[in-house]
Design a protein around this motif. Structure first.
Motif, PDB file in Angstrom:
ATOM      1  N   GLN A  27       1.057  -1.255  -0.024  1.00 41.05           N
ATOM      2  CA  GLN A  27      -0.053   0.214  -0.110  1.00 41.05           C
ATOM      3  C   GLN A  27       1.011   1.441  -0.036  1.00 41.05           C
ATOM      4  OE1 GLN A  27      -2.607   0.627   3.391  1.00 41.05           O
ATOM      5  NE2 GLN A  27      -4.185   1.261   2.265  1.00 41.05           N
ATOM      6  N   PHE A  28       1.916   1.134   0.525  1.00 45.13           N
ATOM      7  CA  PHE A  28       2.915   2.242   1.067  1.00 45.13           C
ATOM      8  C   PHE A  28       3.491   2.697  -0.690  1.00 45.13           C
ATOM      9  CE2 PHE A  28       6.498   4.814   1.622  1.00 45.13           C
ATOM     10  CZ  PHE A  28       6.241   5.406   2.745  1.00 45.13           C
ATOM     11  N   GLU A  29       3.979   1.437  -1.396  1.00 44.88           N
ATOM     12  CA  GLU A  29       4.399   1.717  -2.636  1.00 44.88           C
ATOM     13  C   GLU A  29       3.255   2.653  -3.529  1.00 44.88           C
ATOM     14  OE1 GLU A  29       6.714  -0.778  -6.250  1.00 44.88           O
ATOM     15  OE2 GLU A  29       6.139  -1.698  -4.058  1.00 44.88           O
ATOM     16  N   GLN A  30       1.889   1.700  -3.489  1.00 46.03           N
ATOM     17  CA  GLN A  30       0.863   2.500  -4.309  1.00 46.03           C
ATOM     18  C   GLN A  30       0.528   4.134  -3.867  1.00 46.03           C
ATOM     19  OE1 GLN A  30      -2.420  -0.033  -3.293  1.00 46.03           O
ATOM     20  NE2 GLN A  30      -2.072  -1.440  -5.011  1.00 46.03           N
ATOM     21  N   MET A  31       0.915   4.293  -2.762  1.00 51.25           N
ATOM     22  CA  MET A  31       0.719   5.675  -2.236  1.00 51.25           C
ATOM     23  C   MET A  31       1.759   6.662  -3.023  1.00 51.25           C
ATOM     24  SD  MET A  31      -0.479   5.166   1.417  1.00 51.25           S
ATOM     25  CE  MET A  31      -0.630   6.852   1.982  1.00 51.25           C
ATOM     26  N   VAL A  32       2.881   6.036  -3.016  1.00 45.46           N
ATOM     27  CA  VAL A  32       4.169   6.563  -3.648  1.00 45.46           C
ATOM     28  C   VAL A  32       3.886   7.025  -5.074  1.00 45.46           C
ATOM     29  CG1 VAL A  32       6.879   6.911  -4.274  1.00 45.46           C
ATOM     30  CG2 VAL A  32       5.922   5.999  -1.778  1.00 45.46           C
ATOM     31  N   ASP A  33       3.412   5.726  -5.773  1.00 39.22           N
ATOM     32  CA  ASP A  33       3.066   6.087  -7.038  1.00 39.22           C
ATOM     33  C   ASP A  33       1.822   6.820  -7.404  1.00 39.22           C
ATOM     34  OD1 ASP A  33       4.537   4.065  -7.964  1.00 39.22           O
ATOM     35  OD2 ASP A  33       3.216   2.314  -7.770  1.00 39.22           O
ATOM     36  N   GLN A  34       1.033   7.088  -6.512  1.00 44.29           N
ATOM     37  CA  GLN A  34      -0.050   8.200  -6.815  1.00 44.29           C
ATOM     38  C   GLN A  34       0.592   9.655  -6.462  1.00 44.29           C
ATOM     39  OE1 GLN A  34      -2.806   7.269  -3.386  1.00 44.29           O
ATOM     40  NE2 GLN A  34      -3.902   5.878  -4.782  1.00 44.29           N
ATOM     41  N   ILE A  35       1.735   9.788  -5.507  1.00 43.67           N
ATOM     42  CA  ILE A  35       2.301  11.163  -5.714  1.00 43.67           C
ATOM     43  C   ILE A  35       2.832  11.141  -6.796  1.00 43.67           C
ATOM     44  CG2 ILE A  35       4.260  12.426  -4.427  1.00 43.67           C
ATOM     45  CD1 ILE A  35       3.544  10.801  -2.025  1.00 43.67           C
ATOM     46  N   ASP A  36       3.730  10.092  -7.445  1.00 37.11           N
ATOM     47  CA  ASP A  36       4.441  10.197  -8.693  1.00 37.11           C
ATOM     48  C   ASP A  36       3.396  10.659  -9.863  1.00 37.11           C
ATOM     49  OD1 ASP A  36       6.901   9.857 -10.296  1.00 37.11           O
ATOM     50  OD2 ASP A  36       5.727   8.209 -11.164  1.00 37.11           O
ATOM     51  N   ASP A  37       2.329  10.238  -9.933  1.00 36.62           N
ATOM     52  CA  ASP A  37       1.272  10.151 -10.969  1.00 36.62           C
ATOM     53  C   ASP A  37       0.759  11.906 -10.956  1.00 36.62           C
ATOM     54  OD1 ASP A  37       1.351   7.871 -11.931  1.00 36.62           O
ATOM     55  OD2 ASP A  37      -0.564   7.196 -10.933  1.00 36.62           O
ATOM     56  N   HIS A  38       0.619  12.327  -9.632  1.00 34.37           N
ATOM     57  CA  HIS A  38       0.424  13.776  -9.502  1.00 34.37           C
ATOM     58  C   HIS A  38       1.475  14.842  -9.982  1.00 34.37           C
ATOM     59  CE1 HIS A  38      -1.686  17.293  -7.900  1.00 34.37           C
ATOM     60  NE2 HIS A  38      -0.588  17.486  -7.034  1.00 34.37           N
ATOM     61  N   ILE A  39       2.879  14.376  -9.438  1.00 36.31           N
ATOM     62  CA  ILE A  39       3.646  15.271 -10.019  1.00 36.31           C
ATOM     63  C   ILE A  39       4.099  15.279 -11.433  1.00 36.31           C
ATOM     64  CG2 ILE A  39       6.301  15.450  -9.682  1.00 36.31           C
ATOM     65  CD1 ILE A  39       4.653  16.330  -7.241  1.00 36.31           C
ATOM     66  N   LYS A  40       3.927  14.151 -12.268  1.00 39.86           N
ATOM     67  CA  LYS A  40       3.969  13.928 -13.402  1.00 39.86           C
ATOM     68  C   LYS A  40       3.119  14.737 -14.312  1.00 39.86           C
ATOM     69  CE  LYS A  40       3.491   9.706 -14.844  1.00 39.86           C
ATOM     70  NZ  LYS A  40       3.115   8.392 -15.432  1.00 39.86           N
ATOM     71  N   LEU A  41       1.761  14.916 -13.755  1.00 39.63           N
ATOM     72  CA  LEU A  41       0.745  15.762 -14.345  1.00 39.63           C
ATOM     73  C   LEU A  41       1.254  17.347 -14.039  1.00 39.63           C
ATOM     74  CD1 LEU A  41      -1.800  16.528 -15.634  1.00 39.63           C
ATOM     75  CD2 LEU A  41      -2.991  16.429 -13.409  1.00 39.63           C
ATOM     76  N   GLU A  42       1.751  17.658 -12.909  1.00 45.82           N
ATOM     77  CA  GLU A  42       2.184  19.066 -12.705  1.00 45.82           C
ATOM     78  C   GLU A  42       3.337  19.251 -13.419  1.00 45.82           C
ATOM     79  OE1 GLU A  42       0.058  20.892 -11.226  1.00 45.82           O
ATOM     80  OE2 GLU A  42      -0.916  19.345 -10.234  1.00 45.82           O
ATOM     81  N   ARG A  43       4.264  18.375 -13.889  1.00 49.13           N
ATOM     82  CA  ARG A  43       5.375  18.584 -14.478  1.00 49.13           C
ATOM     83  C   ARG A  43       4.832  18.984 -16.070  1.00 49.13           C
ATOM     84  NH1 ARG A  43       8.147  17.034 -18.924  1.00 49.13           N
ATOM     85  NH2 ARG A  43      10.486  16.629 -18.738  1.00 49.13           N
ATOM     86  N   ARG A  44       3.944  18.216 -16.520  1.00 46.20           N
ATOM     87  CA  ARG A  44       3.658  18.481 -17.951  1.00 46.20           C
ATOM     88  C   ARG A  44       3.159  19.833 -17.897  1.00 46.20           C
ATOM     89  NH1 ARG A  44      -0.787  14.328 -19.027  1.00 46.20           N
ATOM     90  NH2 ARG A  44       0.767  12.913 -18.634  1.00 46.20           N
ATOM     91  N   TRP A  45       2.262  20.208 -16.783  1.00 41.47           N
ATOM     92  CA  TRP A  45       1.681  21.462 -16.948  1.00 41.47           C
ATOM     93  C   TRP A  45       2.908  22.792 -16.956  1.00 41.47           C
ATOM     94  CZ3 TRP A  45      -2.304  23.684 -18.780  1.00 41.47           C
ATOM     95  CH2 TRP A  45      -3.796  22.984 -18.750  1.00 41.47           C
ATOM     96  N   ALA A  46       3.700  22.223 -16.170  1.00 49.40           N
ATOM     97  CA  ALA A  46       5.087  23.523 -16.078  1.00 49.40           C
ATOM     98  C   ALA A  46       5.754  23.529 -17.291  1.00 49.40           C
ATOM     99  CB  ALA A  46       6.021  23.111 -14.787  1.00 49.40           C
ATOM    100  N   HIS A  47       5.575  22.336 -18.027  1.00 52.46           N
ATOM    101  CA  HIS A  47       6.349  22.236 -19.428  1.00 52.46           C
ATOM    102  C   HIS A  47       5.423  23.282 -20.160  1.00 52.46           C
ATOM    103  CE1 HIS A  47       8.747  20.685 -22.894  1.00 52.46           C
ATOM    104  NE2 HIS A  47       7.393  20.518 -23.370  1.00 52.46           N
ATOM    105  N   THR A  48       4.137  22.717 -20.450  1.00 52.05           N
ATOM    106  CA  THR A  48       3.519  23.519 -21.143  1.00 52.05           C
ATOM    107  C   THR A  48       3.296  25.049 -21.168  1.00 52.05           C
ATOM    108  OG1 THR A  48       1.879  21.783 -21.527  1.00 52.05           O
ATOM    109  CG2 THR A  48       1.085  23.530 -22.170  1.00 52.05           C
ATOM    110  N   LEU A  49       3.198  25.324 -19.800  1.00 49.19           N
ATOM    111  CA  LEU A  49       3.312  26.679 -19.567  1.00 49.19           C
ATOM    112  C   LEU A  49       4.660  27.520 -19.788  1.00 49.19           C
ATOM    113  CD1 LEU A  49       1.218  26.783 -16.136  1.00 49.19           C
ATOM    114  CD2 LEU A  49       0.448  27.545 -18.306  1.00 49.19           C
ATOM    115  N   GLY A  50       5.590  26.966 -19.646  1.00 46.82           N
ATOM    116  CA  GLY A  50       6.873  27.307 -19.928  1.00 46.82           C
ATOM    117  C   GLY A  50       7.114  27.525 -21.428  1.00 46.82           C
TER     118      GLY A  50
END
Length: 84
Positions: free
Chosen positions: A10-33
């Motif tokens: 479960q801990f690993e799944q939670m880390v994966d959820q954080i990673d998915d969220h950060i991946k989305l934010e990274r994509r937005w930062a790239h697009t906005l840049g």
């Protein structure tokens, strides 16, 4: 699998959820840049791409945390917890 009161799966799944969220934010930062750069705002573009790079670092640390979770779980599997 539970190790010392931590459900490591479960801990690993939670880390994966954080990673998915950060991946989305990274994509937005790239697009906005790129949007800022195309609109003639070079400083904003530079800052957004710097934020993107930092988010890449966060994702790398999350991967390292998942690897460390496996190592720590194996190392601490010999620990016994007793109720008092």
């Amino acid at each position: 699998m539970c190790t010392n009161g931590i459900n490591t799966g479960q801990f690993e799944q939670m880390v994966d959820q954080i990673d998915d969220h950060i991946k989305l934010e990274r994509r937005w930062a790239h697009t906005l840049g790129h949007m800022a750069g195309d609109a003639g705002f070079p400083t904003v573009s530079e800052k957004m791409h710097a934020a993107q790079a930092l988010l890449d670092d966060v994702r790398a640390l999350l991967d390292e945390a998942k690897d460390a979770l496996e190592d720590d779980a194996q190392a601490s599997s010999n620990v016994t917890v007793s109720l008092v």
